[in-house]
Design a protein around this motif. Structure first.
Motif, PDB file in Angstrom:
ATOM      1  N   VAL A 209      -9.853   0.680  -6.160  1.00  8.14           N
ATOM      2  CA  VAL A 209      -8.568   0.234  -5.611  1.00  8.14           C
ATOM      3  C   VAL A 209      -7.876  -0.699  -6.617  1.00  8.14           C
ATOM      4  O   VAL A 209      -6.669  -0.591  -6.883  1.00  8.14           O
TER       5      VAL A 209
ATOM      6  N   LYS B  30      -4.253  -0.562  -8.460  1.00  3.18           N
ATOM      7  CA  LYS B  30      -3.263  -1.625  -8.277  1.00  3.18           C
ATOM      8  C   LYS B  30      -2.935  -2.355  -9.587  1.00  3.18           C
ATOM      9  O   LYS B  30      -1.838  -2.895  -9.740  1.00  3.18           O
TER      10      LYS B  30
ATOM     11  N   ILE C 111      -3.605   4.905  -5.077  1.00  5.58           N
ATOM     12  CA  ILE C 111      -4.770   4.312  -4.402  1.00  5.58           C
ATOM     13  C   ILE C 111      -5.571   5.392  -3.679  1.00  5.58           C
ATOM     14  O   ILE C 111      -6.804   5.450  -3.788  1.00  5.58           O
TER      15      ILE C 111
ATOM     16  N   TYR D  75       0.839  -1.206   0.000  1.00  6.12           N
ATOM     17  CA  TYR D  75       0.000   0.000   0.000  1.00  6.12           C
ATOM     18  C   TYR D  75       0.873   1.255   0.000  1.00  6.12           C
ATOM     19  O   TYR D  75       0.644   2.186  -0.787  1.00  6.12           O
TER      20      TYR D  75
END
Ligand SMILES: Cc1ncc(COP(=O)(O)O)c(C=O)c1O
Length: 374
Positions: free
Chosen positions: A247, A251, A20, A13
């Motif tokens: 998200v 990613k 994000i 993350y």
């Protein structure tokens, strides 16, 4: 001593934080939480990436399998569910959901043995298990490596069977230059947080080139109708959340880089551990593009091996300790052929940390710990 985790989701993350956070902020701005623009965008992006006509977001990999099978019962039999006599051939060496989805579709799971080298379903065993009641095959691309899709598709075409690919562990994986999810009748993906492409919660996707199936799956995941206030079929609430799609879109930008990082770590492990007595390293078959969801070795002394690694601060996991036919849920509800390879593998496999961002020093520590353990 710093514990080496199987995976470091916090680290990942931090690595992608800017993208994000921006994606989540956009959702907070538009507030279109149910089937918002990010769901459509993700579906289009993944379908294009796979080379498939349709990508259909849904709530999990498990639901992707159930939706595929329910839609196939409707398409091939004109029935909401398969009959108990309808047989679907799969591997017992997988996560429960693969077999459970078959039960939930009304059909009977037929478990056939794996190839002891790849841990994937052995096509020769599929061939032997096909009966007049067989309706389909679910190959599972375990640990990130493709099954032999040439032999499976050839058998399916000859016998008029569907092929539902379980790609929960192999996002980005391939077979002879084709992406998994563009080969079978449908492909079922999981975005469970630990998967190669993982969300911040549950999520999944079905890929297919079949327009009618795609339309049926879209209906089933939204309560069973085109109009949710006037439905045709026994449906689900199994949509992919807008927030998860946002998200995942962020990613997705890293998926090739991250899969390559996994492959590089696996090569380092293989180079260092291939000759070590007492363990067997994974074999990559030349036609498969392996994306190493797991780096799984086998050893006859697993308990002692895991205990030793733990002492050295190295996490390990077992995928999976029980083949499906040994579970109560499948008792009396499945056909179990000779499954001795799967049964033995279940007592010997153990997976090592393969965090895409893990540095060389960490990889080396794992290697040293493995050598010390054996
Ligand atoms: C092989 C396999 N099939 C199906 C699933 C189910 O996916 P989900 O957890 O998203 O429901 C998983 C993962 O958990 C899996 O590893």
């Amino acid at each position: 001593m710093k514990q080496i985790p199987m995976l470091d989701l916090r680290g990942e993350y931090e690595y992608m934080k800017e993208k994000i956070d921006a994606a989540i902020a956009t959702c907070l701005g538009h507030q279109a939480w149910i089937l918002g623009p990010e769901v459509k965008a993700l579906e289009a992006k993944i379908a294009a990436y796979l080379g498939a006509k349709h990508g259909i977001g849904c709530s999990s990999g498990t639901e992707a399998l159930v939706l595929s099978l329910r839609a196939l019962a409707l398409k091939t039999k004109g029935q909401e569910y398969f009959d108990k006599t309808d047989e679907i051939i799969t591997t017992p060496f997988t996560f429960t959901a693969t077999g459970d989805a078959i039960l939930r579709s009304g059909a009977r799971p037929v478990f056939v043995d794996i190839d002891p080298v790849t841990y994937n379903i052995d096509p020769a065993n599929i061939e032997k298990a096909i009966t007049k009641n067989t309706v389909g095959i679910i190959p599972v691309h375990l640990y990130g490596q493709s099954c032999d899709m040439d032999r499976i598709m050839a058998m399916a075409e000859a016998k008029n069977l569907f092929v539902v690919e379980d790609i929960a562990q192999a996002f980005g994986g391939g077979w002879k230059g084709r992406k998994l999810g563009s080969i079978g009748t449908t492909g079922c993906f999981s975005f469970f947080p630990s998967k190669n492409l993982g969300g911040f919660g549950d999520g999944g996707m079905v890929s297919t080139n079949d327009d009618a199936l795609a339309e049926m799956i879209r209906m089933l995941l939204k309560h069973g109708g085109r109009d949710k206030y006037n439905v045709d079929h026994i449906g689900y609430n199994a949509r992919l959340d807008t927030l998860q799609a946002a998200v995942l879109l962020a990613k997705f930008e890293y998926i090739e880089e991250f899969n390559n990082r996994r492959r590089v770590i696996a090569e380092k492990y293989n180079a260092a551990l291939a000759g070590v007595e007492g363990i067997t390293v994974p074999t990559v078959i030349p036609d498969a593009h392996h994306v190493f969801h797991q780096y799984t070795i086998r050893t006859a002394n697993r308990d002692a091996f895991q205990a030793s690694l733990k002492e050295h601060g190295v996490s390990t996991m077992v995928y999976y300790p029980f083949p499906l036919h040994k579970m109560k849920v499948f008792d009396g509800r499945c056909v179990a052929h000779d499954l001795s390879n799967a049964e033995l593998a279940a007592t010997q496999v153990v997976s090592l940390p393969i965090e895409p961002l893990q540095d060389d020093e960490t990889t080396q520590r794992v290697i040293e710990a493995v050598k010390a353990a054996v």
